[in-house]
Design an enzyme around this catalytic site. Structure first.
Site, PDB file in Angstrom:
ATOM      1  N   LYS A   1       2.441  -4.137  -4.460  1.00 42.80           N
ATOM      2  CA  LYS A   1       3.796  -3.574  -4.546  1.00 42.80           C
ATOM      3  C   LYS A   1       4.623  -4.372  -5.552  1.00 42.80           C
ATOM      4  O   LYS A   1       4.360  -5.554  -5.797  1.00 42.80           O
ATOM      5  CB  LYS A   1       4.505  -3.549  -3.186  1.00 42.80           C
ATOM      6  CG  LYS A   1       4.855  -4.929  -2.588  1.00 42.80           C
ATOM      7  CD  LYS A   1       6.259  -5.410  -2.911  1.00 42.80           C
ATOM      8  CE  LYS A   1       6.555  -6.791  -2.361  1.00 42.80           C
ATOM      9  NZ  LYS A   1       6.808  -7.858  -3.254  1.00 42.80           N
TER      10      LYS A   1
ATOM     11  N   ALA B   1       1.678 -14.070  -6.088  1.00 45.72           N
ATOM     12  CA  ALA B   1       2.244 -13.554  -7.333  1.00 45.72           C
ATOM     13  C   ALA B   1       3.522 -12.744  -7.132  1.00 45.72           C
ATOM     14  O   ALA B   1       4.120 -12.290  -8.094  1.00 45.72           O
ATOM     15  CB  ALA B   1       1.201 -12.675  -8.029  1.00 45.72           C
ATOM     16  N   GLY B   2       3.921 -12.525  -5.871  1.00 51.32           N
ATOM     17  CA  GLY B   2       5.092 -11.677  -5.610  1.00 51.32           C
ATOM     18  C   GLY B   2       4.739 -10.202  -5.571  1.00 51.32           C
ATOM     19  O   GLY B   2       5.601  -9.336  -5.681  1.00 51.32           O
TER      20      GLY B   2
ATOM     21  N   ALA C   1       2.631  -8.893  -3.034  1.00 49.11           N
ATOM     22  CA  ALA C   1       2.228  -8.577  -1.652  1.00 49.11           C
ATOM     23  C   ALA C   1       0.726  -8.357  -1.503  1.00 49.11           C
ATOM     24  O   ALA C   1       0.285  -7.574  -0.658  1.00 49.11           O
ATOM     25  CB  ALA C   1       2.993  -7.363  -1.114  1.00 49.11           C
TER      26      ALA C   1
ATOM     27  N   GLY D   1      -1.627 -10.355  -0.254  1.00 47.83           N
ATOM     28  CA  GLY D   1      -2.087 -10.744   1.093  1.00 47.83           C
ATOM     29  C   GLY D   1      -1.627  -9.737   2.139  1.00 47.83           C
ATOM     30  O   GLY D   1      -2.404  -9.338   3.014  1.00 47.83           O
ATOM     31  N   SER D   2      -0.379  -9.301   2.029  1.00 46.98           N
ATOM     32  CA  SER D   2       0.163  -8.323   2.994  1.00 46.98           C
ATOM     33  C   SER D   2      -0.609  -7.009   2.913  1.00 46.98           C
ATOM     34  O   SER D   2      -0.875  -6.368   3.934  1.00 46.98           O
ATOM     35  CB  SER D   2       1.643  -8.044   2.703  1.00 46.98           C
ATOM     36  OG  SER D   2       2.375  -9.237   2.753  1.00 46.98           O
TER      37      SER D   2
ATOM     38  N   ASP E   1       6.285  -7.810   4.675  1.00 52.56           N
ATOM     39  CA  ASP E   1       5.889  -6.736   3.749  1.00 52.56           C
ATOM     40  C   ASP E   1       4.755  -5.867   4.290  1.00 52.56           C
ATOM     41  O   ASP E   1       4.413  -4.850   3.672  1.00 52.56           O
ATOM     42  CB  ASP E   1       5.412  -7.339   2.410  1.00 52.56           C
ATOM     43  CG  ASP E   1       6.569  -7.876   1.575  1.00 52.56           C
ATOM     44  OD1 ASP E   1       7.706  -7.430   1.778  1.00 52.56           O
ATOM     45  OD2 ASP E   1       6.305  -8.732   0.712  1.00 52.56           O
TER      46      ASP E   1
HETATM   47  O1  C5P Z   1       7.374 -12.457   6.453  1.00 52.55           O
HETATM   48  P1  C5P Z   1       6.645 -13.288   5.468  1.00 52.55           P
HETATM   49  O2  C5P Z   1       5.655 -14.227   6.132  1.00 52.55           O
HETATM   50  O3  C5P Z   1       6.030 -12.534   4.349  1.00 52.55           O
HETATM   51  O4  C5P Z   1       7.740 -14.209   4.803  1.00 52.55           O
HETATM   52  C1  C5P Z   1       7.418 -15.343   4.051  1.00 52.55           C
HETATM   53  C2  C5P Z   1       8.619 -16.268   4.002  1.00 52.55           C
HETATM   54  O5  C5P Z   1       9.659 -15.658   3.241  1.00 52.55           O
HETATM   55  C3  C5P Z   1       9.234 -16.561   5.352  1.00 52.55           C
HETATM   56  O6  C5P Z   1       8.660 -17.687   5.914  1.00 52.55           O
HETATM   57  C4  C5P Z   1      10.686 -16.811   4.996  1.00 52.55           C
HETATM   58  O7  C5P Z   1      10.813 -18.130   4.543  1.00 52.55           O
HETATM   59  C5  C5P Z   1      10.916 -15.910   3.805  1.00 52.55           C
HETATM   60  N1  C5P Z   1      11.563 -14.641   4.153  1.00 52.55           N
HETATM   61  C6  C5P Z   1      12.903 -14.630   4.499  1.00 52.55           C
HETATM   62  N2  C5P Z   1      13.492 -13.440   4.825  1.00 52.55           N
HETATM   63  C7  C5P Z   1      12.788 -12.289   4.801  1.00 52.55           C
HETATM   64  C8  C5P Z   1      11.431 -12.276   4.439  1.00 52.55           C
HETATM   65  C9  C5P Z   1      10.851 -13.482   4.114  1.00 52.55           C
HETATM   66  O8  C5P Z   1      13.565 -15.664   4.518  1.00 52.55           O
HETATM   67  N3  C5P Z   1      13.407 -11.156   5.122  1.00 52.55           N
END
Ligand code: C5P
Length: 314
Positions: free
Chosen positions: A11, A102-103, A105, A107-108, A141
């Site tokens: 994404k 890489a931004g 997603a 892994g997601s 994500d």
């Molecule tokens: O949810 P995910 O594990 O992908 O998020 C990775 C990191 O990004 C979280 O640990 C948090 O530090 C940050 N994050 C956040 N707010 C969000 C999504 C992600 O602060 N809405």
């Protein structure tokens, strides 16, 4: 028993606004997420021993709980222990095309593919909504990666409203092999530097979400106004990442000097992308930026915007 091959698209963020803090320490976001044709392939098959095995040739993809795809399989095995007992263990082979950290997603998307694949293999009959609820336990994500397409994402990123698709557009992506950015670092630094801009009361947060929901980017997408979409690309995390990584700023400037609709960093970076109206234009932009930057560590991809979430390949 069947094995399944799944296609897990990457994404990009066409829009990422940080609205404020949340009690769970995450950030309240308003994002527009877009799936693209750059994708990993995930093969899932049942094995005799009751364990989870991850196979991946990419050196940065761990084979254990450090891998969100592993955690997806573990979560389902905990939620549905009878299925694990009946069908045996799980072997997951990840064919990586999406760059790691890489931004995009990657892994997601892998985790979403494991949820969809195990639902099929174990004949669980979960709805898309149920798969997304499980996905939200794994990462912000993951719910989007299940359904894909073009969507407004609010809350942590897990509350999704579909938007009209943008399948007619193309994207050029570029990433330095030697730069990976930690998402927690990017959000933590944003909080350190910009917490004074956060909106905390729930009514004002709702107003901010509504402003995006009925705002110019959503309108440009609805009208397929490519020029406006390009102009309105936005990512608050650029404020943190670009000053820290001047090479990324230079790369973004190189894209901006070409004939593109717009350019932006995706997610917490470091991938920089540029939107174009055709594949030919994307190829021209790639060649020009590659020539200008002349850096062997810089990798490029061209992809189409698409409306695919996780799909079954076989
Ligand atoms: O949810 P995910 O594990 O992908 O998020 C990775 C990191 O990004 C979280 O640990 C948090 O530090 C940050 N994050 C956040 N707010 C969000 C999504 C992600 O602060 N809405």
């Amino acid at each position: 028993m069947r094995s399944y091959s799944l296609i897990a698209p990457a994404k990009i963020n066409l829009y990422l606004e940080i609205i404020g803090d949340r009690p769970d320490n995450y950030h309240e976001l308003a994002m527009i997420l877009q799936s693209i044709s750059l994708a990993d392939q995930i093969d899932i098959r049942a094995i005799r021993i009751e364990t989870i095995i991850i196979r991946c040739e990419h050196p940065l993809v761990p084979p254990d709980l450090g891998n969100i795809a592993y955690r997806a399989a573990y979560l389902l095995s905990q939620e549905f222990p009878d299925a694990l007992a009946r069908y045996g263990g799980i072997e997951i082979t990840i064919h990586k095309n999406i760059p790691v950290a890489a931004g995009l997603a990657g892994g997601s998307a892998n985790a979403a593919a494991v949820l969809v694949g195990l639902d099929l293999m174990w004949e669980l009959g979960l709805t898309q909504g149920e798969l997304q609820q499980l996905g939200a336990k794994l990462g912000s994500d993951v719910p989007f990666c299940v359904s894909g397409g073009t969507a407004l994402a609010t809350g942590r990123g897990e509350i999704l409203s579909p938007l009209p698709n943008l399948n007619h557009l193309y994207v050029v992506l570029a990433k330095y092999k030697d730069i990976s950015i930690s998402t927690p670092w990017a959000y933590r630094t944003y909080r350190q530097k910009l917490a004074h801009t956060y909106i905390s009361d729930s009514e004002s947060q709702e107003n901010s979400r509504q402003r995006v929901n009925s705002g110019p980017m959503v309108s440009a997408i609805a009208h397929r106004d490519n020029i406006e979409i390009g102009k309105l690309l936005h990512n608050d995390l650029e404020k943190i990442v670009l000053p820290e990584y001047p090479q990324l700023l230079k790369l973004r400037e190189a894209f901006a000097s070409q004939s593109v609709l717009g350019t932006m960093m995706s997610g917490s970076g470091p991938t920089i992308f540029a939107l174009t109206e055709s594949q030919a234009q994307a190829e021209e932009v790639e060649a020009a930026v590659k020539g200008e930057m002349a850096n062997p560590n810089l990798e490029f991809w061209i992809a189409e915007l698409n409306s695919n979430g996780i799909t079954v390949a076989n």
